[in-house]
Design a protein around this motif. Structure first.
Motif, PDB file in Angstrom:
ATOM      1  N   LEU A  69     -25.789 -44.613  33.977  1.00  0.00           N
ATOM      2  CA  LEU A  69     -26.268 -44.138  35.270  1.00  0.00           C
ATOM      3  C   LEU A  69     -25.544 -42.834  35.596  1.00  0.00           C
ATOM      4  N   ALA A  70     -26.297 -41.808  35.925  1.00  0.00           N
ATOM      5  CA  ALA A  70     -25.698 -40.542  36.355  1.00  0.00           C
ATOM      6  C   ALA A  70     -25.847 -40.411  37.866  1.00  0.00           C
ATOM      7  N   THR A  71     -24.794 -39.931  38.529  1.00  0.00           N
ATOM      8  CA  THR A  71     -24.844 -39.702  39.971  1.00  0.00           C
ATOM      9  C   THR A  71     -24.429 -38.270  40.264  1.00  0.00           C
ATOM     10  N   GLY A  72     -25.070 -37.688  41.274  1.00  0.00           N
ATOM     11  CA  GLY A  72     -24.699 -36.357  41.736  1.00  0.00           C
ATOM     12  C   GLY A  72     -24.176 -36.470  43.148  1.00  0.00           C
ATOM     13  N   SER A  73     -23.179 -35.652  43.474  1.00  0.00           N
ATOM     14  CA  SER A  73     -22.502 -35.800  44.754  1.00  0.00           C
ATOM     15  C   SER A  73     -22.416 -34.478  45.503  1.00  0.00           C
ATOM     16  N   TYR A  74     -22.142 -34.597  46.782  1.00  0.00           N
ATOM     17  CA  TYR A  74     -21.987 -33.419  47.635  1.00  0.00           C
ATOM     18  C   TYR A  74     -20.737 -32.628  47.252  1.00  0.00           C
ATOM     19  N   ASP A  75     -19.822 -33.235  46.489  1.00  0.00           N
ATOM     20  CA  ASP A  75     -18.611 -32.521  46.071  1.00  0.00           C
ATOM     21  C   ASP A  75     -18.857 -31.616  44.868  1.00  0.00           C
ATOM     22  N   GLY A  76     -20.110 -31.572  44.377  1.00  0.00           N
ATOM     23  CA  GLY A  76     -20.447 -30.688  43.268  1.00  0.00           C
ATOM     24  C   GLY A  76     -20.205 -31.285  41.900  1.00  0.00           C
ATOM     25  N   GLN A  77     -19.808 -32.544  41.840  1.00  0.00           N
ATOM     26  CA  GLN A  77     -19.539 -33.180  40.555  1.00  0.00           C
ATOM     27  C   GLN A  77     -20.646 -34.165  40.187  1.00  0.00           C
ATOM     28  N   ALA A  78     -20.934 -34.228  38.882  1.00  0.00           N
ATOM     29  CA  ALA A  78     -21.815 -35.271  38.352  1.00  0.00           C
ATOM     30  C   ALA A  78     -20.924 -36.291  37.656  1.00  0.00           C
ATOM     31  N   ARG A  79     -21.282 -37.540  37.772  1.00  0.00           N
ATOM     32  CA  ARG A  79     -20.493 -38.607  37.155  1.00  0.00           C
ATOM     33  C   ARG A  79     -21.422 -39.508  36.349  1.00  0.00           C
ATOM     34  N   ILE A  80     -20.903 -40.021  35.247  1.00  0.00           N
ATOM     35  CA  ILE A  80     -21.695 -40.920  34.394  1.00  0.00           C
ATOM     36  C   ILE A  80     -20.985 -42.266  34.336  1.00  0.00           C
ATOM     37  N   TRP A  81     -21.748 -43.338  34.587  1.00  0.00           N
ATOM     38  CA  TRP A  81     -21.202 -44.695  34.696  1.00  0.00           C
ATOM     39  C   TRP A  81     -21.884 -45.615  33.694  1.00  0.00           C
ATOM     40  N   SER A  82     -21.158 -46.619  33.247  1.00  0.00           N
ATOM     41  CA  SER A  82     -21.764 -47.663  32.422  1.00  0.00           C
ATOM     42  C   SER A  82     -22.404 -48.704  33.336  1.00  0.00           C
ATOM     43  N   THR A  83     -23.192 -49.600  32.750  1.00  0.00           N
ATOM     44  CA  THR A  83     -23.817 -50.664  33.552  1.00  0.00           C
ATOM     45  C   THR A  83     -22.777 -51.660  34.055  1.00  0.00           C
ATOM     46  N   ALA A  84     -21.565 -51.595  33.506  1.00  0.00           N
ATOM     47  CA  ALA A  84     -20.472 -52.461  33.972  1.00  0.00           C
ATOM     48  C   ALA A  84     -19.685 -51.799  35.099  1.00  0.00           C
ATOM     49  N   GLY A  85     -20.117 -50.614  35.516  1.00  0.00           N
ATOM     50  CA  GLY A  85     -19.455 -49.933  36.616  1.00  0.00           C
ATOM     51  C   GLY A  85     -18.276 -49.069  36.201  1.00  0.00           C
ATOM     52  N   GLU A  86     -18.110 -48.846  34.901  1.00  0.00           N
ATOM     53  CA  GLU A  86     -16.990 -48.032  34.413  1.00  0.00           C
ATOM     54  C   GLU A  86     -17.365 -46.548  34.470  1.00  0.00           C
ATOM     55  N   LEU A  87     -16.459 -45.722  35.024  1.00  0.00           N
ATOM     56  CA  LEU A  87     -16.682 -44.282  35.050  1.00  0.00           C
ATOM     57  C   LEU A  87     -16.428 -43.717  33.661  1.00  0.00           C
ATOM     58  N   LYS A  88     -17.481 -43.258  32.996  1.00  0.00           N
ATOM     59  CA  LYS A  88     -17.374 -42.769  31.622  1.00  0.00           C
ATOM     60  C   LYS A  88     -16.944 -41.306  31.575  1.00  0.00           C
ATOM     61  N   SER A  89     -17.476 -40.493  32.490  1.00  0.00           N
ATOM     62  CA  SER A  89     -17.093 -39.084  32.503  1.00  0.00           C
ATOM     63  C   SER A  89     -17.404 -38.444  33.850  1.00  0.00           C
ATOM     64  N   THR A  90     -16.620 -37.420  34.180  1.00  0.00           N
ATOM     65  CA  THR A  90     -16.827 -36.619  35.381  1.00  0.00           C
ATOM     66  C   THR A  90     -17.098 -35.189  34.940  1.00  0.00           C
ATOM     67  N   LEU A  91     -18.227 -34.646  35.376  1.00  0.00           N
ATOM     68  CA  LEU A  91     -18.672 -33.329  34.927  1.00  0.00           C
ATOM     69  C   LEU A  91     -18.489 -32.323  36.068  1.00  0.00           C
ATOM     70  N   SER A  92     -17.546 -31.412  35.902  1.00  0.00           N
ATOM     71  CA  SER A  92     -17.178 -30.482  36.969  1.00  0.00           C
ATOM     72  C   SER A  92     -17.376 -29.031  36.528  1.00  0.00           C
ATOM     73  N   LYS A  93     -18.258 -28.342  37.221  1.00  0.00           N
ATOM     74  CA  LYS A  93     -18.404 -26.894  37.061  1.00  0.00           C
ATOM     75  C   LYS A  93     -19.127 -26.273  38.254  1.00  0.00           C
ATOM     76  N   HIS A  94     -20.001 -27.056  38.877  1.00  0.00           N
ATOM     77  CA  HIS A  94     -20.716 -26.538  40.043  1.00  0.00           C
ATOM     78  C   HIS A  94     -19.739 -26.214  41.171  1.00  0.00           C
TER      79      HIS A  94
END
Length: 516
Positions: A242-267
């Motif tokens: 699951l990918a989520t986009g946030s008002y803080d400018g970061q995209a995050r990728i999560w597993s179905t178990a709720g684990e944060l797999k990666s945080t994508l920061s450049k925006h």
């Protein structure tokens, strides 16, 4: 805008050097800057003030950056903040000061909006007459579906609805996993949630207790401090991430178990839209910073940043695994390709912000909708739009293609485009000839979301009037209706087509059983 004098800055540096043990440096600066002659009362300056001042300055800049572009004057909003406020008050207190000032500004805006609404009402009456005249000229008039009587409409009972509670703020996005019974939601409370919705009816599920839920907390860095609103989310094609986009400018990728797999920061601004490509190796994000970024998910780094728009990007959509479309407040649409440094196609024609872009199932036609009250259909084979669809009387917020026609699981059914507008209607379009098929009139307030059922036979719509309507595309009638307790921001079907999820302004997600 508040500024600090050179004398004040010299004193803060002098104090910092003293407190850090740089006695000789402090003496030299004090002598050359004449610190002993300044009128600053040292007893009023707390320890580590220089560091505090810099930190507060960064927080101040962050707050300034997050102000809406519609604010009349950014500098005026901050003119009442003094340097001492930045040192002695935390962000919450500063925000409260700004909030009080903004209340006055908002009253003025509301007053202007009411005047605009009166003018629009007059224009609307004229538009209705023009529309009727236009339809008479076309000959056969398209169907306008009136609101069915209570006897015709099947109101969904509360026993067929599961209410998912837990979010602490409005829920602005929701999406079913394409492969299972997982439902994701994103909220202004800085969390996304993954709900496990058991198979079977809502009544059976409620008897088995509340749905299992995983809370995906969006925090700043490695701290536990809350981040910002979750604005958008999307599942990959396999339903494993699951990918989520946030008002803080970061995209995050999560597993179905709720684990944060990666945080994508450049925006450098809020992310308003994000989408996985079909293959699942690229994630595309569009931001308020006017850029789109393609991320290499496996490498957890950005592959390419596209900087063509002159305004915030409002929507993005993949055409295939390597090319995509972007739309913006600058009225423009660009089609880009990974590896290319310039757009491979530019679509100009809208006269207002382009709110949404969507490729048809075959990737041949691109639909767009705008604040200019038009929807348009574009082809990669030509520069100008193929069709200019002008039947709505207010801004068009979103649109969707039916899962029918070539390249779908329903190849023998007609391809239809649905548009949802602030004029409270949904319109269905025949894109073969660019004509209106029917107008679905059943909402009382702006329609924010529409979604076709997987078999292409039904359309769900959600509105700020708190209602979810399910329409039969065969005759345009409402076959199911549910009235909730808050405005509806998004509706979506599960893969089986027997459940509809909707997220709303009252902090909840509801799941409706759909059986005909």
């Amino acid at each position: 805008m508040t500024s600090i004098t050179s004398v004040e800055l010299n004193y803060l540096v002098f104090r910092y050097l003293q407190e850090s043990g740089f006695t000789h440096s402090a003496f030299a600066l004090g002598y050359e800057a004449g610190i002993n002659k300044c009128t600053i009362d040292g007893n009023m300056v707390p320890p580590a003030s220089l560091i505090t001042f810099v930190q507060k300055g960064l927080q101040y800049l962050e707050m300034e950056a997050n102000l809406s572009n519609s604010d009349a004057d950014v500098e005026e909003d901050f003119s009442f903040l003094q340097p001492l406020d930045l040192i002695t008050k935390d962000v919450r207190e500063l925000r409260q000061m700004i909030k009080e000032r903004k209340k006055g500004l908002q009253k003025e805006r509301d007053k202007r909006e009411k005047e605009k609404e009166k003018e629009k009402e007059k224009e609307r009456e004229k538009d209705k007459e023009t529309e009727k005249e236009h339809e008479r000229e076309l000959g056969a008039e398209p169907m306008e579906m009136a609101v069915p009587s209570t006897s015709q409409t099947c109101e969904i009972s509360s026993s067929d609805v599961m209410i998912l509670e837990g979010h602490a703020s409005e829920v602005c996005a929701c999406a079913w996993s394409p492969t299972g019974s997982l439902l994701a939601s994103g909220s202004g409370d800085s969390t996304a949630r993954i709900w496990t919705v058991a198979e079977g009816t809502a009544r059976t599920s409620m008897q088995n207790g509340p749905a299992n839920v995983l809370v995906l907390k969006h925090v700043k860095g490695r701290t536990n401090e809350k981040s910002k609103d979750v604005t958008t989310l999307d599942w990959n094609g396999e339903g494993t991430l699951l990918a989520t986009g946030s008002y803080d400018g970061q995209a995050r990728i999560w597993s179905t178990a709720g684990e944060l797999k990666s945080t994508l920061s450049k925006h450098k601004g809020p992310i308003f839209s994000l989408k996985w490509n079909k293959k699942g190796d690229f994630l595309l994000t569009g931001s308020c910073d006017k850029t789109a970024i393609v991320w290499d998910v496996k490498a957890e780094e950005w592959r390419q940043q596209f900087e063509f728009h002159t305004g915030p990007i409002l929507d993005v959509d993949w055409r295939n695994n390597v090319s995509f479309a972007t739309s913006s407040t600058d009225n423009m649409i660009y089609v880009c390709k990974v590896g290319e440094t310039r757009p491979i196609k530019t679509f100009a024609g809208h006269q207002g912000e382009v709110n949404c872009v969507k490729w048809d199932p075959a990737g041949q036609l691109l639909a767009s909708c705008s604040d200019d009250i038009s929807a348009k259909v574009w082809s990669m084979k030509q520069e100008k739009y193929v069709y200019d669809l002008r039947e709505h009387t207010k801004e068009i917020y979103t649109l969707r293609w039916s899962p029918t026609g070539p390249g779908t699981n329903n190849p023998n059914q007609q391809l239809v485009l649905a548009s949802a507008s602030f004029d409270s209607t949904v319109k269905l379009w025949d894109v073969e000839v660019g004509k209106l098929i029917s107008t679905l009139c059943g909402h009382r307030d702006p329609v924010y979301s529409v979604a076709f059922s997987p078999n292409g036979e039904y359309l769900a719509s959600g509105s700020l009037d708190r209602c979810i309507n399910v329409w039969s595309l065969k005759d345009g009638n409402i076959v199911k209706k549910y009235t909730g307790n808050g405005g509806i921001f998004e509706v979506c079907w599960n893969k089986e087509g027997d459940k509809i999820a909707a997220c709303s302004a009252n902090n909840t997600v509801c799941v409706l059983d759909f059986r005909m």
